[in-house]
Design a protein around this motif. Structure first.
Motif, short mmCIF file in Angstrom:
data_model
loop_
_atom_site.label_atom_id
_atom_site.label_comp_id
_atom_site.label_asym_id
_atom_site.label_seq_id
_atom_site.Cartn_x
_atom_site.Cartn_y
_atom_site.Cartn_z
N MET A 17 0.84 -1.20 0.00
CA MET A 17 0.00 0.00 0.00
C MET A 17 0.87 1.25 0.00
O MET A 17 1.77 1.38 0.84
CB MET A 17 -0.92 0.02 1.22
CG MET A 17 -1.73 1.31 1.35
SD MET A 17 -2.81 1.32 2.79
CE MET A 17 -4.07 0.17 2.25
N PRO A 18 0.63 2.21 -0.90
CA PRO A 18 1.39 3.47 -0.88
C PRO A 18 1.09 4.24 0.41
O PRO A 18 -0.07 4.59 0.67
CB PRO A 18 0.88 4.21 -2.11
CG PRO A 18 0.25 3.16 -2.98
CD PRO A 18 -0.29 2.13 -2.04
N VAL A 19 2.11 4.49 1.20
CA VAL A 19 1.92 5.18 2.48
C VAL A 19 1.40 6.59 2.26
O VAL A 19 0.62 7.12 3.06
CB VAL A 19 3.23 5.19 3.28
CG1 VAL A 19 3.07 5.95 4.59
CG2 VAL A 19 3.68 3.76 3.57
N MET A 20 1.82 7.22 1.16
CA MET A 20 1.35 8.57 0.86
C MET A 20 -0.18 8.60 0.72
O MET A 20 -0.85 9.47 1.27
CB MET A 20 2.00 9.06 -0.43
CG MET A 20 1.56 10.43 -0.89
SD MET A 20 2.37 10.92 -2.42
CE MET A 20 1.64 9.74 -3.58
N ASP A 21 -0.74 7.63 0.00
CA ASP A 21 -2.19 7.58 -0.16
C ASP A 21 -2.88 7.25 1.16
O ASP A 21 -3.94 7.81 1.47
CB ASP A 21 -2.56 6.52 -1.20
CG ASP A 21 -2.13 6.92 -2.61
OD1 ASP A 21 -1.71 8.08 -2.79
OD2 ASP A 21 -2.20 6.08 -3.52
N PHE A 22 -2.28 6.35 1.93
CA PHE A 22 -2.88 5.99 3.22
C PHE A 22 -2.91 7.19 4.15
O PHE A 22 -3.91 7.42 4.85
CB PHE A 22 -2.09 4.85 3.86
CG PHE A 22 -2.59 4.45 5.21
CD1 PHE A 22 -3.73 3.67 5.34
CD2 PHE A 22 -1.94 4.87 6.36
CE1 PHE A 22 -4.20 3.31 6.60
CE2 PHE A 22 -2.41 4.53 7.61
CZ PHE A 22 -3.55 3.74 7.73
N ARG A 23 -1.84 7.98 4.17
CA ARG A 23 -1.81 9.19 5.01
C ARG A 23 -2.93 10.14 4.61
O ARG A 23 -3.60 10.72 5.47
CB ARG A 23 -0.45 9.87 4.88
CG ARG A 23 -0.35 11.21 5.59
CD ARG A 23 0.98 11.89 5.33
NE ARG A 23 1.21 12.15 3.92
CZ ARG A 23 0.67 13.17 3.25
NH1 ARG A 23 -0.16 14.01 3.87
NH2 ARG A 23 0.96 13.36 1.98
N ARG A 24 -3.13 10.30 3.32
CA ARG A 24 -4.17 11.23 2.86
C ARG A 24 -5.57 10.76 3.23
O ARG A 24 -6.45 11.58 3.47
CB ARG A 24 -4.05 11.39 1.34
CG ARG A 24 -2.85 12.21 0.91
CD ARG A 24 -2.60 12.09 -0.58
NE ARG A 24 -1.66 13.11 -1.05
CZ ARG A 24 -1.08 13.11 -2.24
NH1 ARG A 24 -1.34 12.12 -3.09
NH2 ARG A 24 -0.25 14.07 -2.59
N GLU A 25 -5.78 9.46 3.27
CA GLU A 25 -7.11 8.92 3.54
C GLU A 25 -7.28 8.50 5.00
O GLU A 25 -8.22 7.79 5.33
CB GLU A 25 -7.37 7.71 2.64
CG GLU A 25 -7.26 7.98 1.15
CD GLU A 25 -8.28 8.98 0.64
OE1 GLU A 25 -9.21 9.34 1.41
OE2 GLU A 25 -8.16 9.42 -0.52
N LEU A 26 -6.40 8.98 5.88
CA LEU A 26 -6.42 8.51 7.26
C LEU A 26 -7.73 8.87 7.96
O LEU A 26 -8.25 8.09 8.77
CB LEU A 26 -5.23 9.10 8.03
CG LEU A 26 -5.00 8.55 9.44
CD1 LEU A 26 -4.82 7.04 9.40
CD2 LEU A 26 -3.78 9.22 10.07
N ARG A 27 -8.29 10.04 7.67
CA ARG A 27 -9.56 10.42 8.31
C ARG A 27 -10.67 9.44 7.94
O ARG A 27 -11.40 8.96 8.82
CB ARG A 27 -9.96 11.83 7.87
CG ARG A 27 -9.13 12.96 8.45
CD ARG A 27 -9.75 14.31 8.09
NE ARG A 27 -8.97 15.43 8.59
CZ ARG A 27 -8.01 16.03 7.92
NH1 ARG A 27 -7.70 15.61 6.69
NH2 ARG A 27 -7.34 17.05 8.44
N ALA A 28 -10.80 9.16 6.65
CA ALA A 28 -11.86 8.25 6.21
C ALA A 28 -11.63 6.84 6.75
O ALA A 28 -12.58 6.18 7.21
CB ALA A 28 -11.92 8.23 4.68
N VAL A 29 -10.38 6.39 6.72
CA VAL A 29 -10.07 5.05 7.21
C VAL A 29 -10.38 4.93 8.70
O VAL A 29 -11.00 3.95 9.15
CB VAL A 29 -8.59 4.71 6.93
CG1 VAL A 29 -8.18 3.44 7.67
CG2 VAL A 29 -8.36 4.54 5.43
#
Length: 555
Positions: free
Chosen positions: A71-83
């Protein structure tokens, strides 16, 4: 010998299912689930029961770790609120509502055990997201679904543990919200700390290993090095394995040689295929034994089917009711983010103007502040570093805003997020951890099996139709191609200006390798600032890795 034959047959079935799935247009997990159920109901096949500890402690940690590493950590960081909202809030709300409804419909199931069933049915399965991954939807939707599936297990298992304790105590009062929150935070803190320590320590150890095969062997131990001590201390071992995977995903391009990363990636894909296929195959094989236990115990199959259909539909409705306001909230956050970004830009501009003025110094100004010229120069240098850090942070936040603007989440995307949230093997494994003394245990297991398999089959088979119906924003190849061109220009600018005309072949090869490494660092710096999409960055990184491997293996 019999176990060996079964294992070999299982591997061949998994490989065949993987090859057959694209031809029949059905995801491989669904084929294996159906095949397992069909074999399990054959008259000459005895009932099969898989120890839930094998799933929770042996199968899931490496599977979730592998998903996190890719998983790209950059994308995960951006979607942290939703996740975070889906993995914590939605699971808690779903478990509570399902538990209350089950208890109201079937009063013979005490409230604690009804909430335990709700906790079992609430989390989506990160492994089941493989059904949605090949649908062509935007990477943003896949990131949210995978992130949710990676972290919601911790919430569900903590709720399940508390509800089980309350059921054993025969008191719904034992379900104290304060205790649940405290237990969740403690479990999460342990998982984050141990997962980060294992991920950071293991990647540093692996950076010193010179043999790619030995490095891969070490990588196989990492999910267990993270999960086992965390479970022992009372934390979430699955979350610890995920955190270790995210740390390695972020750090490995800088610390591990390309050959090591490529070798580990290929071997992990094989492990992932075997474990993922095996878990769905065994899920189907267990169906007969669970049904037989319900029949032998005198429980009604019809009641189990009706309750499973009702709770499965209720889980989807709760997901709809939760995702809709979540998307509205995310849009408001994006608007506030844009406003704060503009305010930050103006503040940095004012700071830069004052910094330019501070360069013009004279003796009177130095005397006023009681500083020497050298001290003033050091202060200005510190302010310049502070400005550059602020500008980097500004660029990253601006790139995040561009990411949200280019790929917004509207009702169409929300519909896909709702329908692609499938239950899977975690649901059945969690249900099987219920104590043997649990009232109506076979009945609850059958409900969990029916909800999980029904979710996979119904939602999995109809997901493509839902996508065609709602027409969400899909992954754009044209935009990716244009961005890749910009990224390749960045790599060209980062390359050294030296020429290899007057160099020996060995010197030219060393120069080429050094150039590739400079380009990789420029690429990773761009990643840290969020200047390009994760797919384009992965494309460029793979190109650089292939070139370096070719040069380093050439004689």
């Amino acid at each position: 010998m019999e176990i060996l034959v079964i294992a070999v047959a299982g591997l061949l079935v998994i490989a065949a299912g993987n090859q057959l799935a694209p031809r029949v247009g059905v995801a491989s997990p669904l084929l294996l689930l159906a095949l397992g159920a069909g074999v399990g109901f054959l008259p000459f096949v005895s009932a099969i029961e898989l120890d839930p500890d094998i799933v929770l402690e042996v199968v899931l940690p490496p599977l979730l770790f592998s998903t996190a590493v890719s998983m790209p950590v950059m994308d995960f960081r951006r979607e942290l609120r939703a996740v975070a909202a889906l993995a914590v809030g939605l699971v808690a709300v779903s478990a509570t509502i399902i538990g209350l409804v089950v208890h109201a419909v079937m009063p013979t199931i005490a409230l604690p055990w009804a909430i335990a069933l709700g906790a079992v049915l609430s989390p989506t399965d990160a492994v089941a997201i493989t059904v949605a991954r090949g649908s062509g939807v935007s990477q943003r939707i896949i990131t949210i679904l995978e992130g949710e599936g990676l972290f919601n297990d911790a919430t569900a298992l903590i709720l399940l543990s508390s509800a089980t304790a309350a059921g054993i105590a025969h008191s719904a009062d034992a379900l104290q919200p304060a205790a649940l929150v405290s237990g969740f935070l403690t479990s999460l803190a342990l998982a984050l700390a141990i997962g980060w320590a294992v991920g950071e320590g293991s990647i540093r150890v692996r950076s010193r290993i010179t043999n790619p095969t030995a490095d891969t062997v070490v990588s196989f131990t990492i999910p267990f090095l993270a999960s086992l001590p965390t479970d022992y201390l009372g934390g979430s071992g699955l979350v610890a394995a995920v955190v270790a995977g995210l740390v390695i995903s972020f750090r490995r391009p800088r610390l591990l040689p390309p050959a090591h990363r490529q070798t580990a990636q290929q071997n992990w894909r094989t492990i992932e295929l075997i474990l993922e296929g095996g878990i769905f195959l065994f899920m189907g094989l267990q169906a007969y034994g669970i049904v037989q236990d319900v029949v032998d115990g005198g429980f009604g199959l019809r009641a189990a089917v009706l309750l499973a259909a009702g709770t499965g539909a209720l889980a989807v409705l709760v997901r709809v009711a939760f995702v809709a306001p979540l998307l509205v909230w995310l849009r408001r956050v994006r608007r506030r983010h844009r406003q704060h970004l503009e305010e930050e830009r103006q503040r940095l501009e004012r700071f830069e103007t004052r910094l330019e003025q501070a360069r013009d110094i004279d003796d009177e100004l130095l005397a006023k502040h009681g500083l020497s010229a050298e001290q003033w120069h050091q202060a200005v240098t510190g302010w310049r570093d502070r400005l550059e850090r602020g500008q980097r942070r500004q660029r990253r936040r601006g790139a995040d805003l561009d990411y949200f603007t280019a790929d917004p989440l509207g009702p169409r995307e929300g519909a896909v997020i709702v329908w692609a949230g499938m239950r899977g093997a975690v649901t059945l494994a969690a249900a099987q951890t219920l104590p043997l003394t649990t009232p109506n245990r076979p009945f609850l297991l059958l409900v969990a099996l029916l909800v999980a398999s029904g979710s996979l089959v119904i939602q999995g088979l109809t997901l493509g139709g839902v996508i065609r119906l709602v027409r969400p924003r899909m992954a754009s190849r044209t935009a990716d191609d244009a961005e890749r061109e910009r990224l390749l220009r960045l790599l060209g600018d980062a390359a050294t200006s030296r020429h290899a005309d007057a160099l020996t072949p060995a010197e030219a090869r060393e120069l080429a390798i050094e150039t590739i490494r400079v380009q990789r660092h420029a690429l990773l710096d761009a990643r840290d600032e969020g200047l390009f999409s994760s797919s384009s960055l992965e494309y460029a990184l793979e190109r650089l890795d292939a070139k370096e491997i070719l040069l380093t293996t050439a004689e």
